[in-house]
Enzyme design. Structure first.
Site, PDB file in Angstrom:
ATOM      1  N   HIS A   1      -5.304   9.564   0.332  1.00 56.52           N
ATOM      2  CA  HIS A   1      -5.331   8.686   1.511  1.00 56.52           C
ATOM      3  C   HIS A   1      -6.365   9.105   2.553  1.00 56.52           C
ATOM      4  O   HIS A   1      -6.284   8.709   3.718  1.00 56.52           O
ATOM      5  CB  HIS A   1      -3.941   8.579   2.143  1.00 56.52           C
TER       6      HIS A   1
ATOM      7  N   HIS B   1       3.906  -2.230   3.046  1.00 57.54           N
ATOM      8  CA  HIS B   1       3.865  -0.881   2.459  1.00 57.54           C
ATOM      9  C   HIS B   1       5.122  -0.617   1.637  1.00 57.54           C
ATOM     10  O   HIS B   1       6.221  -0.896   2.107  1.00 57.54           O
ATOM     11  CB  HIS B   1       3.723   0.180   3.556  1.00 57.54           C
TER      12      HIS B   1
ATOM     13  N   HIS C   1      -5.686   2.195  -4.084  1.00 59.93           N
ATOM     14  CA  HIS C   1      -5.801   2.472  -2.645  1.00 59.93           C
ATOM     15  C   HIS C   1      -6.715   3.683  -2.458  1.00 59.93           C
ATOM     16  O   HIS C   1      -7.463   3.751  -1.488  1.00 59.93           O
ATOM     17  CB  HIS C   1      -4.419   2.736  -2.067  1.00 59.93           C
TER      18      HIS C   1
ATOM     19  N   ASP D   1       0.820  -1.208   0.000  1.00 63.12           N
ATOM     20  CA  ASP D   1       0.000   0.000   0.000  1.00 63.12           C
ATOM     21  C   ASP D   1       0.861   1.268   0.000  1.00 63.12           C
ATOM     22  O   ASP D   1       2.030   1.238   0.411  1.00 63.12           O
ATOM     23  CB  ASP D   1      -0.873   0.062   1.278  1.00 63.12           C
TER      24      ASP D   1
END
Ligand code: ZN
Length: 244
Positions: free
Chosen positions: A96, A186, A92, A41
């Site tokens: 964010h 990540h 994603h 991610d």
């Protein structure tokens, strides 16, 4: 019927079934193959993504990268590298920000827009979305499905989006390690300009951690693959996952 599904009253389940796709997010893969699903991610990010890619290549490993459009726009060459190395690209988010408190319309619009932009960038269909922070409501879940994507969460986590030691990360990522597990790691860190919280960027060698995760799962006889690859022969395991 799963224990989780039993928690939802029959009338609610019937309503949910008649108002969209399957109830439940993708949380694992049921497979006969000795493999796990490796996911990344918050990239692409220079110093992260490009440190991980050669490690995956040297082991013949594949992964699914859940990218941020804020990052894709800044680092298009890194995204192309991910694709050309045979990995899967998924969404994603356009940024964010947590989608769990947004309206249906807002989630639908931003997700549909991001999906189209990402598909243009990678030249292929994008199937999955992982909600930032793993936060989603029933409203955002349905909006993501309406935008043509399936919400994907995870099982074991490398706990590498916050400060910690390598030992702690390896212990965490092996918790729940099994065939078909979806492992969260990540390749970048969402900063304030990405809509993330920022300010707590962990210092770590993401390439080294990738190698250690592959070693740890390899010692269990499991190789890393992407979600779509795993589903070529496996089937989806769904779970109710609603957190705000
Ligand atoms: Zn994230």
């Amino acid at each position: 019927m799963s224990a989780l599904t039993r928690l939802v009253p029959t009338g609610v389940r019937r309503w949910l079934r008649s108002h969209g796709g399957p109830l439940g997010s993708v949380v694992a893969v049921r497979t006969e193959d000795p493999e796990f699903v490796l996911t990344y991610d918050d990239g692409p990010e220079p110093g992260g993504t490009d440190a991980i890619l050669p490690v995956l290549a040297s082991r013949g490993a594949r992964a699914t990268f859940f990218v941020l459009m804020t990052r894709v726009r800044r680092y298009p060459a890194l995204l192309r590298e991910v694709v050309s190395e045979g990995h899967e690209v998924a969404l994603h988010g356009i940024d964010h920000r947590a989608i769990s408190r947004m309206s249906y319309r807002e989630v639908l619009e931003r997700t549909a827009r991001a999906k189209a932009e990402l598909e243009d960038a990678v030249g292929r269909e994008v199937r999955w979305l992982r909600p930032p922070y793993g936060l989603q409501s029933l409203t955002s879940f349905r909006a993501v499905q309406s935008a043509g994507l399936e919400p994907v969460l995870w099982g074991p986590s490398a706990a590498d989006s916050r400060p910690g030691t390598t030992d702690e990360r390896l212990r965490r990522v092996l918790r729940g390690a099994e065939r078909g597990a979806i492992v969260l790691s990540h390749d970048g860190y969402a900063e304030v300009e990405d809509g993330g919280h920022g300010g707590n960027r962990p210092e770590l060698d993401r390439g080294q951690l990738a190698g250690l995760v592959l070693d740890a799962y390899g010692s269990l006889g499991l190789r890393a693959t992407s979600l779509s690859n795993a589903l070529a022969s496996g089937t989806v395991t769904r779970g109710l996952w609603f957190r705000r």
